[in-house]
Design a protein around this motif. Structure first.
Motif, short mmCIF file in Angstrom:
data_model
loop_
_atom_site.label_atom_id
_atom_site.label_comp_id
_atom_site.label_asym_id
_atom_site.label_seq_id
_atom_site.Cartn_x
_atom_site.Cartn_y
_atom_site.Cartn_z
N ILE A 149 -20.25 9.77 -31.71
CA ILE A 149 -20.39 10.60 -32.20
C ILE A 149 -19.84 12.45 -32.40
O ILE A 149 -20.09 12.49 -30.88
CB ILE A 149 -21.58 10.61 -33.15
CG1 ILE A 149 -22.21 11.21 -32.13
CG2 ILE A 149 -21.61 9.01 -33.53
CD1 ILE A 149 -23.86 10.59 -32.43
N GLU A 150 -19.81 13.18 -33.94
CA GLU A 150 -19.65 14.22 -32.76
C GLU A 150 -20.89 15.28 -34.07
O GLU A 150 -20.45 14.62 -35.06
CB GLU A 150 -17.93 14.53 -32.98
CG GLU A 150 -17.49 14.86 -34.80
CD GLU A 150 -16.51 14.68 -34.38
OE1 GLU A 150 -15.62 15.59 -35.30
OE2 GLU A 150 -15.39 15.00 -32.93
N SER A 151 -21.45 16.65 -33.82
CA SER A 151 -21.74 17.08 -34.16
C SER A 151 -20.89 18.19 -35.01
O SER A 151 -20.80 19.32 -33.64
CB SER A 151 -23.37 17.68 -33.24
OG SER A 151 -23.90 16.27 -33.87
N ARG A 152 -21.52 18.62 -36.23
CA ARG A 152 -20.85 20.06 -36.87
C ARG A 152 -21.49 20.79 -36.91
O ARG A 152 -22.72 20.52 -37.99
CB ARG A 152 -19.98 19.57 -38.01
CG ARG A 152 -18.68 18.75 -37.56
CD ARG A 152 -17.33 18.11 -38.21
NE ARG A 152 -16.85 17.40 -37.96
CZ ARG A 152 -15.61 16.23 -38.92
NH1 ARG A 152 -15.68 16.50 -40.08
NH2 ARG A 152 -15.16 15.04 -38.37
N HIS A 153 -21.92 22.07 -36.56
CA HIS A 153 -22.98 22.96 -36.59
C HIS A 153 -23.08 23.79 -38.14
O HIS A 153 -21.75 23.99 -39.14
CB HIS A 153 -22.59 23.92 -35.98
CG HIS A 153 -23.52 25.58 -35.83
ND1 HIS A 153 -24.81 25.20 -36.03
CD2 HIS A 153 -23.64 26.57 -36.94
CE1 HIS A 153 -25.25 26.29 -36.08
NE2 HIS A 153 -25.04 27.70 -36.96
N GLY B 190 -14.70 9.34 -38.75
CA GLY B 190 -14.77 10.60 -39.24
C GLY B 190 -15.83 10.16 -40.81
O GLY B 190 -15.41 11.49 -41.25
N ALA B 191 -16.61 9.76 -40.95
CA ALA B 191 -17.24 9.36 -41.84
C ALA B 191 -18.72 10.17 -41.40
O ALA B 191 -19.08 10.28 -40.30
CB ALA B 191 -18.18 7.71 -41.77
N LYS B 192 -19.59 10.51 -43.06
CA LYS B 192 -20.67 11.42 -42.40
C LYS B 192 -21.55 10.85 -42.49
O LYS B 192 -22.04 9.89 -43.27
CB LYS B 192 -20.61 12.20 -43.10
CG LYS B 192 -22.15 13.32 -43.63
CD LYS B 192 -22.14 14.23 -44.25
CE LYS B 192 -23.62 15.24 -44.39
NZ LYS B 192 -23.23 16.56 -44.65
N PHE B 193 -22.82 11.14 -41.43
CA PHE B 193 -24.23 10.04 -40.97
C PHE B 193 -24.66 10.17 -42.12
O PHE B 193 -24.67 10.89 -43.06
CB PHE B 193 -24.90 10.14 -40.04
CG PHE B 193 -24.43 9.96 -38.75
CD1 PHE B 193 -22.91 9.21 -38.55
CD2 PHE B 193 -25.43 9.44 -37.85
CE1 PHE B 193 -22.38 8.45 -37.12
CE2 PHE B 193 -24.89 8.57 -36.31
CZ PHE B 193 -24.01 7.95 -36.38
N THR C 164 -24.05 15.06 -38.31
CA THR C 164 -23.47 14.61 -38.09
C THR C 164 -22.46 13.87 -38.62
O THR C 164 -22.54 12.98 -39.05
CB THR C 164 -23.92 13.87 -37.35
OG1 THR C 164 -25.92 14.40 -36.33
CG2 THR C 164 -24.09 12.39 -36.20
N TYR C 165 -21.09 13.15 -37.42
CA TYR C 165 -19.80 12.38 -38.14
C TYR C 165 -19.76 11.53 -36.89
O TYR C 165 -19.68 11.70 -35.82
CB TYR C 165 -18.53 13.67 -38.44
CG TYR C 165 -18.60 14.38 -39.53
CD1 TYR C 165 -18.32 14.09 -40.22
CD2 TYR C 165 -19.82 15.04 -39.38
CE1 TYR C 165 -18.69 15.25 -41.60
CE2 TYR C 165 -19.91 16.64 -40.70
CZ TYR C 165 -19.10 16.28 -41.74
OH TYR C 165 -19.87 16.49 -42.68
N VAL C 166 -19.27 9.98 -37.29
CA VAL C 166 -18.11 9.30 -36.76
C VAL C 166 -17.17 10.46 -36.32
O VAL C 166 -16.72 10.76 -36.85
CB VAL C 166 -18.12 8.18 -37.38
CG1 VAL C 166 -17.14 7.18 -36.09
CG2 VAL C 166 -19.20 7.50 -38.09
N SER C 167 -16.55 9.84 -34.61
CA SER C 167 -15.77 10.64 -34.13
C SER C 167 -14.20 9.95 -34.74
O SER C 167 -14.27 9.32 -35.12
CB SER C 167 -14.85 10.86 -32.96
OG SER C 167 -15.75 9.31 -32.30
N ALA C 168 -13.39 10.53 -34.31
CA ALA C 168 -12.28 9.75 -34.64
C ALA C 168 -11.93 8.23 -34.63
O ALA C 168 -10.77 7.53 -34.58
CB ALA C 168 -10.34 10.46 -34.31
N LEU C 169 -12.87 8.05 -33.41
CA LEU C 169 -13.04 6.91 -32.56
C LEU C 169 -11.26 7.03 -31.85
O LEU C 169 -10.76 5.27 -31.65
CB LEU C 169 -12.96 5.65 -33.15
CG LEU C 169 -14.16 6.09 -33.90
CD1 LEU C 169 -14.46 4.31 -35.13
CD2 LEU C 169 -15.63 5.93 -32.92
#
Length: 235
Positions: free
Chosen positions: A56-60, A23-26, A64-69
């Motif tokens: 990871i996932e990009s949120r418009h 959940g962390a933001k890059f 960019t964030y780490v996913s929930a893994l």
């Protein structure tokens, strides 16, 4: 080491070490490039690779964030590669599936969900009535998927689902001289699994599941069917 590989390795280390947790933001792109010693193009290529793996996932409009893994979600992405494995590799994967589903089936029997046996019986009634290869495949997947879900481990459910998906491309329920015998044996194997679950017998459930999947391995080795798969085409 190529720049893209260096960027990918650096990002993986940051995530694996917990520096960038679920959940962390890059950090901002320039800062991250400086930290990893790579260009923006290399960083973006690396992030695309990790995004394809569900890491990871990009949120418009946000970044960019780490996913929930989530293990189950990440494992489900394995189908991108598993769908390319030839029969000999699939047979090896079936050995893994046999172990995992034996465990999941035992867990499902131990959990004693009163609704599970009824649901499985309903699926098997439909399965035993049909001779359509596609319908057999769908119902078979539903039967085994329901058991794995009832076992209570989403990661096991995801992994067995990926293996079962590729194995389903090698169809053994096609019209032919062996169809009736294969179908009859498969139906009996399913009933043995259901009986063990209904009697809440984990040991018998594990044995029945293992024997059923081992039989599938034997058929695949004997028949060696050609894979039938349709991959999506680009628009």
């Amino acid at each position: 080491m190529a720049a893209t590989d260096r960027a990918l390795t650096g990002l993986r280390q940051m995530i694996a070490s917990g520096e960038l947790g679920p959940g962390a933001k890059f950090p901002p792109e320039p800062e991250l490039c400086d930290h990893l010693g790579v260009s923006r193009s290399s960083l973006r290529e690396a992030t695309r690779s990790l995004a394809a793996l569900g890491v990871i996932e990009s949120r418009h409009g946000s970044g960019t964030y780490v996913s929930a893994l989530d293990p189950a979600e990440i494992i489900s992405r394995f189908s991108l590669s598993v769908d390319l494995i030839p029969l000999e590799g699939v047979l090896q994967l079936l050995e893994v599936r046999r172990i995992l589903e034996a465990h999941a089936t035992a867990a499902a029997a131990a959990r004693q969900d009163p609704e599970l046996a009824a649901r499985l019986a309903e699926i098997l009634d439909k399965l035993e009535e049909t001779t359509d290869a596609t319908e057999i495949q769908v119902l078979d997947a539903e039967f085994h998927g329901a058991i794995c879900e009832a076992g209570g481990n989403p990661t096991v459910t995801a992994l067995t689902g990926v293996i079962r998906g590729r194995g389903g491309h090698y169809r053994i329920f096609e019209p032919g001289a062996d169809f009736d015998a294969i179908k009859r044996t498969s139906d009996l194997g399913h009933r043995a699994i259901l009986a063990a679950i209904a009697h809440r017998d984990p040991a018998a459930a594990a044995t029945a599941a293992s024997a059923h999947i081992a039989q599938t391995e034997l058929w695949l080795r004997a028949l060696r069917p050609v894979p039938q798969v349709e991959l999506p085409t680009p628009d």
